[in-house]
Design a protein around this motif. Structure first.
Motif, short mmCIF file in Angstrom:
data_model
loop_
_atom_site.label_atom_id
_atom_site.label_comp_id
_atom_site.label_asym_id
_atom_site.label_seq_id
_atom_site.Cartn_x
_atom_site.Cartn_y
_atom_site.Cartn_z
N MET A 1 -24.13 -52.39 -57.89
CA MET A 1 -25.13 -51.66 -58.65
C MET A 1 -26.54 -52.23 -58.40
O MET A 1 -27.51 -51.47 -58.24
N LYS A 2 -26.66 -53.58 -58.33
CA LYS A 2 -27.96 -54.19 -58.07
C LYS A 2 -28.48 -53.81 -56.69
O LYS A 2 -29.68 -53.53 -56.52
N LYS A 3 -27.56 -53.80 -55.71
CA LYS A 3 -27.98 -53.41 -54.36
C LYS A 3 -28.44 -51.95 -54.33
O LYS A 3 -29.43 -51.61 -53.67
N ILE A 5 -29.75 -50.26 -56.89
CA ILE A 5 -31.04 -50.17 -57.57
C ILE A 5 -32.16 -50.67 -56.67
O ILE A 5 -33.25 -50.08 -56.59
N ASN A 6 -31.89 -51.79 -55.96
CA ASN A 6 -32.90 -52.32 -55.04
C ASN A 6 -33.19 -51.33 -53.92
O ASN A 6 -34.36 -51.13 -53.55
N ASN A 9 -35.26 -48.46 -55.40
CA ASN A 9 -36.65 -48.85 -55.59
C ASN A 9 -37.40 -48.92 -54.27
O ASN A 9 -38.55 -48.47 -54.16
#
Length: 280
Positions: A1-3, A5-6, A9
């Motif tokens: 999920m963090k990847k 979102i990054n 962005n």
């Protein structure tokens, strides 16, 4: 999920940058395709003639250079001195914070307000009249908040250990600032000054009320005379001339010259920053 979102962005930032660059490219292609044919030696070095339907923009170029030099002479010394006082002497008191907040608020005031203030202060109250001097002082006031802010930020980038080392070997605070801090911060200071002056050179509103004129038969012989300038000349040709369609090629040519001047100043600033990064 963090990847994800990054990546999202990054994609939004890259997409926004591409869209802005595309608009810039379209504008530049439009201006240069219509303005370059009008640029000749006569266009650069001759005076306007026949109701500005022919001739060149030489007095407007000289007027822009002169008013920018006056702006530099007024804004740069006062701006640097104010930034040194706020950053090195004043400390972090409530008064200092209020002054910094006021300077940042002044940076956001529309340029037309500076023009009206210059009219009230320099033209009427100080009785300088509509002149090159009044316009230069008004643009200097417009540039001061930016120069103060960029200079103070440049001074903050100098490590505290550098200051402490200079004081430890017996230098006074003034000597430390003059011989150690300012030389280290100078590239960034110059970058901010050049970018600020390039913005001031393209301003129309501050000089509209304080000294610029539609046409002069010669170059200003003193700072008390009115002058022509590229931004106002472009405004007149584009909107106020009685034969707008006839002088449109001249307007595009004037826009190309003005953009080229600003672009050269920005290149100087980027080169200074590049040299600074190599030094770091």
């Amino acid at each position: 999920m963090k990847k994800f979102i990054n990546y999202l962005n990054w994609s939004m930032l890259a997409g926004s940058t591409i869209i802005v660059c595309l608009f810039l490219i379209v504008i530049l292609i439009e201006l240069f395709s219509k303005g370059l044919p009008a640029i000749t030696i006569d266009f650069i070095f001759k005076y306007p003639s026949e109701g500005m339907t022919k001739g060149g923009i030489f007095p407007a170029i000289i007027g822009t250079v002169l008013v920018t030099l006056l702006t530099t002479a007024f804004a740069v010394p006062f701006g640097i001195a104010c930034a040194i006082y706020l950053g090195e002497y004043a400390g972090n008191s409530r008064t200092t914070r209020l002054i910094r907040a006021a300077i940042r608020n002044l940076s956001g005031i529309p340029s037309i307000i500076y023009g009206l203030f210059g009219l009230a202060l320099f033209v009427q109250a100080m009785r300088l009249g509509t002149s090159l001097f009044s316009a230069g002082l008004t643009l200097g006031l417009l540039s001061l908040p930016y120069i103060i802010t960029t200079t103070e930020e440049s001074l903050k980038r100098v490590p505290t250990t550098t200051r402490e080392a200079a004081l430890a070997v017996g230098a006074t605070q003034f000597e430390m600032i003059k011989d150690v801090v300012l030389p280290v911060a100078l590239p960034d200071i110059l970058t901010g000054i050049v970018l600020t002056l390039s913005r001031a050179a393209g301003e129309t509103a501050p000089i509209l009320f304080t000294g610029v004129t539609f046409y002069t038969s010669g170059l200003p012989g003193s700072v008390t005379q009115e002058f022509m300038a590229l931004p106002y000349h472009l405004y007149i040709l584009s909107t106020q001339h009685q034969s707008v369609e006839q002088v449109r090629p001249l307007a595009y040519g004037t826009a190309v010259v003005l953009i080229s001047v600003v672009f050269i100043l920005n290149l100087v600033a980027f080169y200074m920053r590049y040299k600074r990064r190599r030094y770091d």
